[in-house]
Design a protein around this motif. Structure first.
Motif, short mmCIF file in Angstrom:
data_model
loop_
_atom_site.label_atom_id
_atom_site.label_comp_id
_atom_site.label_asym_id
_atom_site.label_seq_id
_atom_site.Cartn_x
_atom_site.Cartn_y
_atom_site.Cartn_z
N VAL A 59 0.89 10.34 -2.46
CA VAL A 59 0.70 10.61 -3.86
C VAL A 59 -0.39 11.60 -4.12
O VAL A 59 -0.58 12.04 -5.18
N ASP A 60 -1.58 11.54 -3.20
CA ASP A 60 -2.51 12.58 -3.42
C ASP A 60 -2.50 13.55 -2.90
O ASP A 60 -3.35 14.58 -2.77
N ASP B 185 0.72 -1.02 -0.08
CA ASP B 185 0.02 0.17 0.22
C ASP B 185 0.80 1.23 0.16
O ASP B 185 0.51 2.30 0.60
N MET B 186 2.03 1.14 -0.61
CA MET B 186 2.89 2.19 -0.72
C MET B 186 2.22 3.72 -1.38
O MET B 186 2.15 3.52 -2.60
N SER B 187 2.10 4.64 -0.76
CA SER B 187 1.50 5.73 -1.25
C SER B 187 2.28 7.18 -0.90
O SER B 187 1.73 8.06 -1.05
N ILE B 188 3.46 6.89 -0.31
CA ILE B 188 4.22 8.03 0.01
C ILE B 188 5.11 8.61 -1.59
O ILE B 188 5.76 7.81 -1.99
N ALA B 189 4.93 9.71 -1.77
CA ALA B 189 5.46 10.13 -2.92
C ALA B 189 6.86 10.72 -2.58
O ALA B 189 8.06 10.77 -3.19
N THR B 190 7.00 11.44 -1.40
CA THR B 190 8.38 12.44 -0.92
C THR B 190 8.47 12.03 0.42
O THR B 190 7.60 12.03 1.19
#
Length: 127
Positions: free
Chosen positions: A95-96, A68-73
């Motif tokens: 990411v959102d 569930d990787m949703s980290i952009a930075t």
């Protein structure tokens, strides 16, 4: 893949370098590196959310995190260490576009700081 940046000056401090390396591996969910850095009785307290006890449970947590990787930075701002303790703070952005600040209070397994025994993470949503 998550973009990781660090403006922390870890200099020649092995404990500070370990903290920075832990966060770099955490940003990329580098499971084997993370597992090598923690003790068998590692404890990660995500304040207000959950606590993870033991390396085996941390391993399972990392599997779920990778799915569930949703980290952009992932930005690491400050790293400190003193004796058997250390801390780090920074910011992540999903990411959102949601932003969160974090602060980790770290306990090393020994004074040399070769492994991490416990982390208490405080995570605060930013507006």
């Amino acid at each position: 893949m998550t973009e990781f940046t660090s403006i922390a000056n870890c200099g020649n401090s092995p404990k500070m370098q370990l903290i920075e390396a832990f966060h770099r591996a955490n940003a990329h969910v580098d499971k084997q590196t993370l597992l090598d850095m923690v003790t068998d009785d590692f404890q990660w307290d995500l304040i207000g959310s959950q606590s993870i006890y033991g390396k085996a449970n941390f391993d399972s947590y990392l599997d779920a995190l990778a799915e569930d990787m949703s980290i952009a930075t992932y930005s690491l701002h400050t790293v400190l260490s003193h004796g058997r303790h250390g801390s780090a703070n920074g910011e992540v952005q999903t990411v959102d576009g949601a932003r969160m600040a974090f602060c980790d209070m770290i306990e090393f397994a020994n004074a040399k700081g070769t492994q991490i025994k416990r982390i208490r993470r405080y995570l605060v949503p930013l507006t």
